[in-house]
Design a protein around this motif. Structure first.
Motif, mmCIF file in Angstrom:
data_model
loop_
_atom_site.group_PDB
_atom_site.id
_atom_site.type_symbol
_atom_site.label_atom_id
_atom_site.label_comp_id
_atom_site.label_asym_id
_atom_site.label_seq_id
_atom_site.Cartn_x
_atom_site.Cartn_y
_atom_site.Cartn_z
ATOM 1 N N ASP A 52 -31.415 -2.254 -12.314
ATOM 2 C CA ASP A 52 -32.703 -0.551 -12.545
ATOM 3 C C ASP A 52 -32.413 0.382 -11.685
ATOM 4 O O ASP A 52 -31.967 1.595 -12.508
ATOM 5 C CB ASP A 52 -34.069 -1.491 -12.944
ATOM 6 C CG ASP A 52 -34.155 -1.872 -14.293
ATOM 7 O OD1 ASP A 52 -33.431 -2.142 -15.270
ATOM 8 O OD2 ASP A 52 -35.495 -2.332 -14.486
ATOM 9 N N THR A 53 -32.477 0.434 -10.134
ATOM 10 C CA THR A 53 -32.743 1.400 -9.769
ATOM 11 C C THR A 53 -31.131 2.217 -9.250
ATOM 12 O O THR A 53 -31.092 3.018 -9.677
ATOM 13 C CB THR A 53 -33.294 1.382 -8.342
ATOM 14 O OG1 THR A 53 -34.772 0.266 -8.592
ATOM 15 C CG2 THR A 53 -33.116 2.330 -7.615
ATOM 16 N N SER A 84 -28.997 1.729 -11.920
ATOM 17 C CA SER A 84 -28.199 2.302 -12.756
ATOM 18 C C SER A 84 -28.624 3.885 -12.927
ATOM 19 O O SER A 84 -28.342 4.359 -13.443
ATOM 20 C CB SER A 84 -28.727 1.485 -14.046
ATOM 21 O OG SER A 84 -30.048 1.913 -14.124
ATOM 22 N N GLY A 85 -29.433 4.061 -11.907
ATOM 23 C CA GLY A 85 -29.659 5.837 -11.369
ATOM 24 C C GLY A 85 -29.191 6.251 -10.643
ATOM 25 O O GLY A 85 -29.162 7.274 -10.292
ATOM 26 N N HIS A 99 -26.850 1.933 -19.289
ATOM 27 C CA HIS A 99 -27.455 1.734 -18.147
ATOM 28 C C HIS A 99 -26.532 1.792 -16.674
ATOM 29 O O HIS A 99 -26.294 1.064 -16.507
ATOM 30 C CB HIS A 99 -28.107 1.229 -18.191
ATOM 31 C CG HIS A 99 -29.424 0.978 -18.933
ATOM 32 N ND1 HIS A 99 -30.195 -0.757 -18.924
ATOM 33 C CD2 HIS A 99 -29.427 1.440 -20.846
ATOM 34 C CE1 HIS A 99 -30.956 -0.524 -20.092
ATOM 35 N NE2 HIS A 99 -30.117 0.602 -20.567
ATOM 36 N N TYR A 100 -26.074 3.509 -17.547
ATOM 37 C CA TYR A 100 -25.075 3.790 -16.051
ATOM 38 C C TYR A 100 -25.312 4.496 -14.905
ATOM 39 O O TYR A 100 -24.952 5.602 -16.511
ATOM 40 C CB TYR A 100 -23.815 3.106 -16.481
ATOM 41 C CG TYR A 100 -22.581 3.053 -15.151
ATOM 42 C CD1 TYR A 100 -22.341 1.617 -14.462
ATOM 43 C CD2 TYR A 100 -21.967 4.051 -14.623
ATOM 44 C CE1 TYR A 100 -22.009 1.782 -13.691
ATOM 45 C CE2 TYR A 100 -21.051 4.306 -13.603
ATOM 46 C CZ TYR A 100 -20.687 2.772 -12.764
ATOM 47 O OH TYR A 100 -20.061 2.714 -11.636
ATOM 48 N N PRO A 101 -24.828 5.308 -14.164
ATOM 49 C CA PRO A 101 -25.266 7.003 -13.518
ATOM 50 C C PRO A 101 -24.644 7.237 -14.268
ATOM 51 O O PRO A 101 -24.347 8.492 -14.727
ATOM 52 C CB PRO A 101 -25.519 6.475 -12.300
ATOM 53 C CG PRO A 101 -25.050 5.533 -11.626
ATOM 54 C CD PRO A 101 -25.220 4.519 -12.837
#
Lengths: 275, 474
Positions: B47-48, B50-51, B82-84
């Motif tokens: 989660d972390t 992905s940003g 979900h990918y930066p």
């Protein structure tokens, strides 16, 4: 008068359903028509609408004393209910039993309370038995919002949902949660909260398109709902883009509850715009 | 005569046993690696990540040929990964249907002349690029028809980022699939040149909003065989091969590559199926020729769901195509690495294994079987030897299949119900009574196609890709 309509057969047969729609905040449509019918014609109507609109679940109830026909439609917006009513009108005219107007309404579009909408519709039909033919739309009471301090939280992380729900509940906010963009949008339309806190990484409907749709609904209905982003995304491009979408705050995870609450307070307790 | 037949038959039996023994070795490597993989994914915070700003940007290439029915949803789903930082490049490969119009309407794209495309790799003529600032990470390239490999090359020419990911337009990526591969890549960005994702079969699953909502085993027989087969190939096989850096294929449905090296080896090869194996072979060869340190890995927790052929006809044509592509790759690339010390694991193990035990297996197996049957006809007393060998073969194979299921159950547990587990075990055993033999036959027929159509390479891809489309439509 009021007593009569409360005891009406239509109310009795729809009561449980309406209660269900109210609790689940799902859509339903109601059609009330003034008509003189017998059992056989009611059955005929039922098979007629089932043939013409097989995909819509419907309940039909006929009140002989008042001469009123009630139809309850599952998952129907106002537009669709109106369309459905045209079919009903055709049938009633064909059978030469229609002797008055038809009224349509949809929950929650025309009223915040499903049962009150039915009462209101029946009352208007009974009070004005002479009204000419044609389809009218019921205008019910619709408060802009159930609760001034309501928040919708959209995040796929159950822990975040739970944490925020407990925290803000304790602070006196009414909190609704959703796990993905699609569910979020449904909840939003049902609750019309004063603040939406959302992640950008969402499934079903992505974060950006969720925000976009929330914003367009807000503008359409003239609400003053604010959107706050609480996300894992730390890229400047994302921050820039979300603010372009008209978002009020951008907070990245990991976050502080105290800071979050302070920002929420500022957004929720602002002077409401004249709507 | 009898003795010759017997000797050859026994040779073929040993041949099969050797395949199984090598496979056992590979599965043991998989077992060794799976614990590492489990720990890695358990302690990673996707989660972390992905940003995070530190994750390298990726260009996702989506070749699309006649995908008007599904392209909209698939692109929407890709845009919500979900990918930066990433871009989605859809390449319309001269579709005959409304793929282009559907995309333009849906995303309100506007035409730009193809000046922004660099001509790094030669491709068919690009007609234009479509873009809408509202969707800053979406591009649509419209080009003349040239096949899947050609479309990927056109995508590479437009791509802005150092990593590229090839994705079939009809596959569904899990939202965190890309970030899982990126995390692997970030362990050693200097050495990773390609990382493959895990392909699972979506038949039988409930799909909603471009996502697999509920995982279930296929109901039909053919997809069910393939589910077990894929588990075996991906978990039992590829994890092990990647552990010794001898991976020979990264699935075309989902993989991430370092763009520089893909360009250096000349991009994807068109005109023949099997371009996914081809690019990996070329990468191995290039890196080893230039003595560069490198790794090609497999990331089993990054999942892509795909629709498997569910009828005999489509499956057999798919497998024939694979057989043809495999043979072509071995002739074109494999033989230059065969038993050459320079190519290390590839030269000593992967390529010899693939040529002797995969590509040539139909010939050994079919002739071996014929020899044994011939021998038995001449002398009925030999049937015990045959029976013993066959039993050993089936038991060995089943053991390997169970090993792969064990890997699945240890690390991933996508099919958690007991009933599902027994169904998979059942099919693992059943595979040896018909399905495996068909596989051998299809490969052989693929080779026949290869020799028959040797002169008409160009025309074949188009039809083969068409078949792919039909797979999905079915």
């Amino acid at each position: 008068m009021a007593q009569a309509q409360m005891g009406s057969r239509i109310v009795q047969s729809f009561h449980h359903f309406l209660h269900y729609y109210q609790v689940s905040q799902l859509k339903c449509g109601i059609i009330i028509a003034r008509a003189d019918m017998n059992e056989k014609q009611v059955d005929k109507l039922k098979s007629y609408v089932e043939k013409n609109e097989p995909n819509t679940g419907c309940q039909i109830s006929y009140d002989k004393e008042e001469g009123l026909l009630g139809i309850l439609l599952d998952d129907c917006s106002l537009g669709y209910t109106h369309f459905y009513a045209l079919h009903v009108q055709d049938f009633l005219r064909e059978q030469r039993v229609l002797n008055g107007g038809i009224m349509v309404g949809s929950f929650p579009e025309n009223s915040d309370k499903a049962e009150e909408m039915l009462f209101g519709m029946l009352r208007q039909m009974i009070d004005r038995p002479d009204s000419q033919e044609g389809i009218r739309i019921y205008q019910g009471k619709k408060e802009q919002r159930n609760h001034e301090k309501s928040i919708l939280i959209v995040d796929s992380d159950r822990d975040v949902q739970k944490l925020l729900k407990t925290y803000f509940n304790r602070k006196g906010y009414q909190v609704t949660t959703a796990g993905d963009g699609k569910e979020g949008l449904e909840r939003f339309e049902g609750v019309l909260p004063s603040l939406v806190i959302t992640e950008i990484n969402l499934s079903a409907i992505g974060g950006y398109s969720f925000i976009n749709q929330v914003k367009s609904i807000t503008n359409e209905k003239g609400l003053d709902t604010e959107v706050m982003v609480l996300t894992n995304k730390q890229l400047e491009e994302d921050i820039k883009r979300t603010f372009e979408y008209g978002v009020a705050e951008y907070i990245t995870k990991p976050f502080s509850l105290v800071e979050l609450e302070a920002r929420v307070k500022r957004l929720v307790n602002r002077q409401p715009k004249n709507v | 005569m009898r003795d010759v037949l017997l000797a050859y038959g026994i040779f073929a039996m040993y041949y099969v046993l050797t395949i199984n023994t090598i496979y056992l070795g590979i599965i043991l490597f998989s077992m060794k690696k799976i614990f590492k993989i489990m720990k890695e994914s358990f302690y990673s915070k996707y989660d972390t990540l992905s940003g995070s700003k530190h994750v390298p940007p990726i260009s996702i290439l989506v070749p699309a040929y006649n995908e008007e029915l599904t392209i909209k949803e698939n692109v929407r789903s890709l845009l919500a990964l979900h990918y930066p930082k990433y871009e989605v490049i859809v390449v319309n490969d001269g579709s005959g249907d409304k793929t282009l119009d559907v995309m333009i309407d849906e995303f309100e794209l506007t035409y730009h002349p193809p000046t922004m495309i660099q001509n790094t790799i030669a491709t068919e003529k690009v007609r234009g690029v479509y873009y809408n600032p509202e969707f800053p990470n979406l591009y649509l390239v419209d080009k003349e028809n040239g096949g899947k490999a050609d479309s990927l090359n056109a995508g590479i020419n437009l791509s802005h980022y150092p990593l590229i990911s090839s994705i079939d337009a009809d596959s569904l990526l899990e939202k965190d699939a890309l970030i899982r591969i990126a995390r692997k890549y970030m362990e050693n960005p200097d050495e990773y040149v390609a990382i493959g994702g895990n392909v699972r079969i979506a038949n039988g699953c409930r799909i909603k909003n471009g996502m697999v909502e509920k995982v279930n085993l296929p109901k039909k027989m053919w997809p069910m065989f393939q589910t077990v087969e894929y588990l075996k190939a991906f978990l039992g096989g590829r994890i092990g091969w990647s552990e010794i850096n001898g991976l020979i294929i990264v699935s075309g449905a989902f993989g991430v590559f370092k763009k520089d090296y893909v360009v250096k080896v000349g991009g994807y090869r068109g005109g023949y199926p099997g371009e996914d194996m081809n690019i990996i072979l070329k990468l191995h060869r290039y890196m080893l020729d230039n003595k560069l340190p490198y790794k090609i890995d497999f990331c089993p927790d990054a999942v892509c769901w795909t629709q498997a052929p569910d009828s005999y006809k489509i499956l057999s044509s798919q497998r024939k195509r694979w057989g043809r592509g495999n043979l072509k790759n071995m002739i074109e690339e494999g033989r230059f690495m065969f038993m050459r010390p320079k190519y290390k694991v590839m030269g000593w193990l992967t390529i010899p294994y693939n040529i002797i035990f995969e590509t040539l297996s139909p010939y050994f197996r079919i002739t071996g079987l014929l020899a044994l049957i011939g021998y038995s006809l001449l002398d009925m007393s030999g049937w015990t030897i045959m029976a013993v060998f066959m039993t050993i073969n089936v038991l060995f194979g089943t053991l390997l299949g169970l090993g792969s299921l064990l890997l699945e159950e240890m690390a991933f547990q996508r099919y958690p119900k007991f009933r599902q587990y027994f169904k998979m075990i059942g099919y693992t055993v059943l595979m040896f009574f018909g399905y495996r033999q068909l596989g051998i036959l299809w490969r052989f027929l693929g080779h026949i196609d290869f020799f028959k159509k040797n002169n008409s390479w160009g025309t074949m891809t188009r039809t083969s890709w068409n078949e792919d489309e039909e797979d999905q439509a079915a």
